[in-house]
Design a protein around this motif. Sequence first.
Motif, PDB file in Angstrom:
ATOM      1  N   ASN A  42     -77.543 -24.101  90.873  1.00  0.00           N
ATOM      2  CA  ASN A  42     -76.881 -25.352  90.501  1.00  0.00           C
ATOM      3  C   ASN A  42     -77.915 -26.289  89.899  1.00  0.00           C
ATOM      4  O   ASN A  42     -79.114 -26.062  90.032  1.00  0.00           O
ATOM      5  CB  ASN A  42     -76.149 -25.979  91.694  1.00  0.00           C
ATOM      6  CG  ASN A  42     -76.982 -25.960  92.944  1.00  0.00           C
ATOM      7  OD1 ASN A  42     -78.208 -26.056  92.866  1.00  0.00           O
ATOM      8  ND2 ASN A  42     -76.358 -25.820  94.097  1.00  0.00           N
ATOM      9  N   ASN A  43     -77.433 -27.321  89.187  1.00  0.00           N
ATOM     10  CA  ASN A  43     -78.425 -28.180  88.526  1.00  0.00           C
ATOM     11  C   ASN A  43     -79.187 -29.011  89.550  1.00  0.00           C
ATOM     12  O   ASN A  43     -78.637 -29.477  90.541  1.00  0.00           O
ATOM     13  CB  ASN A  43     -77.815 -29.028  87.403  1.00  0.00           C
ATOM     14  CG  ASN A  43     -76.608 -29.834  87.787  1.00  0.00           C
ATOM     15  OD1 ASN A  43     -75.870 -29.487  88.687  1.00  0.00           O
ATOM     16  ND2 ASN A  43     -76.394 -30.932  87.074  1.00  0.00           N
ATOM     17  N   GLN A  44     -80.468 -29.156  89.283  1.00  0.00           N
ATOM     18  CA  GLN A  44     -81.400 -29.866  90.150  1.00  0.00           C
ATOM     19  C   GLN A  44     -82.066 -30.938  89.293  1.00  0.00           C
ATOM     20  O   GLN A  44     -82.917 -30.634  88.457  1.00  0.00           O
ATOM     21  CB  GLN A  44     -82.445 -28.893  90.717  1.00  0.00           C
ATOM     22  CG  GLN A  44     -81.867 -27.760  91.553  1.00  0.00           C
ATOM     23  CD  GLN A  44     -81.258 -28.251  92.870  1.00  0.00           C
ATOM     24  OE1 GLN A  44     -81.776 -29.166  93.492  1.00  0.00           O
ATOM     25  NE2 GLN A  44     -80.149 -27.648  93.274  1.00  0.00           N
ATOM     26  N   PRO A  63     -86.792 -35.074  82.446  1.00  0.00           N
ATOM     27  CA  PRO A  63     -87.016 -33.717  81.894  1.00  0.00           C
ATOM     28  C   PRO A  63     -87.455 -32.696  82.945  1.00  0.00           C
ATOM     29  O   PRO A  63     -87.460 -31.504  82.667  1.00  0.00           O
ATOM     30  CB  PRO A  63     -88.127 -33.927  80.855  1.00  0.00           C
ATOM     31  CG  PRO A  63     -88.181 -35.393  80.614  1.00  0.00           C
ATOM     32  CD  PRO A  63     -87.717 -36.046  81.875  1.00  0.00           C
ATOM     33  N   SER A  64     -87.820 -33.179  84.137  1.00  0.00           N
ATOM     34  CA  SER A  64     -88.240 -32.231  85.181  1.00  0.00           C
ATOM     35  C   SER A  64     -87.057 -31.512  85.814  1.00  0.00           C
ATOM     36  O   SER A  64     -87.242 -30.526  86.525  1.00  0.00           O
ATOM     37  CB  SER A  64     -89.017 -32.959  86.285  1.00  0.00           C
ATOM     38  OG  SER A  64     -90.121 -33.625  85.725  1.00  0.00           O
ATOM     39  N   GLY A  65     -85.859 -31.992  85.582  1.00  0.00           N
ATOM     40  CA  GLY A  65     -84.683 -31.331  86.134  1.00  0.00           C
ATOM     41  C   GLY A  65     -84.392 -30.028  85.407  1.00  0.00           C
ATOM     42  O   GLY A  65     -84.971 -29.729  84.356  1.00  0.00           O
ATOM     43  N   GLU A  75     -77.555 -22.780  85.211  1.00  0.00           N
ATOM     44  CA  GLU A  75     -77.625 -21.404  84.689  1.00  0.00           C
ATOM     45  C   GLU A  75     -79.031 -20.831  84.838  1.00  0.00           C
ATOM     46  O   GLU A  75     -79.220 -19.678  85.217  1.00  0.00           O
ATOM     47  CB  GLU A  75     -77.228 -21.377  83.207  1.00  0.00           C
ATOM     48  CG  GLU A  75     -75.774 -21.744  82.939  1.00  0.00           C
ATOM     49  CD  GLU A  75     -75.560 -23.231  82.689  1.00  0.00           C
ATOM     50  OE1 GLU A  75     -76.280 -24.057  83.290  1.00  0.00           O
ATOM     51  OE2 GLU A  75     -74.664 -23.560  81.897  1.00  0.00           O
ATOM     52  N   ARG A  76     -80.042 -21.680  84.520  1.00  0.00           N
ATOM     53  CA  ARG A  76     -81.410 -21.164  84.625  1.00  0.00           C
ATOM     54  C   ARG A  76     -81.845 -21.020  86.073  1.00  0.00           C
ATOM     55  O   ARG A  76     -82.575 -20.101  86.412  1.00  0.00           O
ATOM     56  CB  ARG A  76     -82.377 -22.047  83.824  1.00  0.00           C
ATOM     57  CG  ARG A  76     -82.378 -21.657  82.336  1.00  0.00           C
ATOM     58  CD  ARG A  76     -83.200 -22.605  81.514  1.00  0.00           C
ATOM     59  NE  ARG A  76     -82.543 -23.894  81.387  1.00  0.00           N
ATOM     60  CZ  ARG A  76     -83.151 -25.041  81.156  1.00  0.00           C
ATOM     61  NH1 ARG A  76     -84.464 -25.072  81.042  1.00  0.00           N
ATOM     62  NH2 ARG A  76     -82.466 -26.154  81.034  1.00  0.00           N
ATOM     63  N   VAL A  77     -81.367 -21.910  86.946  1.00  0.00           N
ATOM     64  CA  VAL A  77     -81.691 -21.755  88.374  1.00  0.00           C
ATOM     65  C   VAL A  77     -81.146 -20.405  88.856  1.00  0.00           C
ATOM     66  O   VAL A  77     -81.850 -19.634  89.530  1.00  0.00           O
ATOM     67  CB  VAL A  77     -81.133 -22.928  89.212  1.00  0.00           C
ATOM     68  CG1 VAL A  77     -81.282 -22.646  90.706  1.00  0.00           C
ATOM     69  CG2 VAL A  77     -81.851 -24.231  88.851  1.00  0.00           C
ATOM     70  N   ALA A  78     -79.915 -20.096  88.488  1.00  0.00           N
ATOM     71  CA  ALA A  78     -79.297 -18.828  88.927  1.00  0.00           C
ATOM     72  C   ALA A  78     -80.057 -17.622  88.366  1.00  0.00           C
ATOM     73  O   ALA A  78     -80.379 -16.674  89.106  1.00  0.00           O
ATOM     74  CB  ALA A  78     -77.830 -18.779  88.505  1.00  0.00           C
TER      75      ALA A  78
END
Length: 159
Positions: free
Chosen positions: A60-62, A68-70, A74-77
């Motif tokens: 999930n989005n962080q 920009p550090s978030g 999709e990339r976390v998964a």
Amino acid sequence: MIEKQITAKITFYSIDELSESEKMLIEAAKSAAKSAYAPYSGFQVGAAVLLGNGEVHIGNNQENAAFPSGICAERVALFHAHAVRPDTPVFSMAVAACQNQLFVQEPVSPCGSCRQVLLETERRFRQPIRVLMYGQNRVAVLESASDLLPFAFDDSALI
Ligand code: THU
């Protein structure tokens, strides 16, 4: 002059038209969206990937006060899946998003950076990734990440 047309196929389904395993992947993405850390945008996104070994990994989005550090769901998964299963291909990914506790009406489409990572994952394992984008009104389905990013940059340019 040479002109080429690049086509991309996108199919829209109602949720009832999907298989049980597709519905399950969407439910995993929706559940992941609920625990996103998105205090700045209020836009909570969840992603779930189905791996070749049958495992489902979520992200999930962080977000971060230093914006920009978030990082996107999709990339976390994808990064988490390959941190624990480095040699296992991704078969499919579902994405869902909610705002003010309500899931979005129309399908949510991955950002450019996530498209780039999806594409490299697909090419790395020579395995098309089916992408299911959830919206309450319809689910958009692509058979391959290359439909999200035609004429993409990849490692062939580096050799
Ligand atoms: N976001 C995702 O996680 N995935 C997408 O496909 C689109 C956007 C996030 C990034 C940011 O935390 C928030 O949604 C608003 O852009």
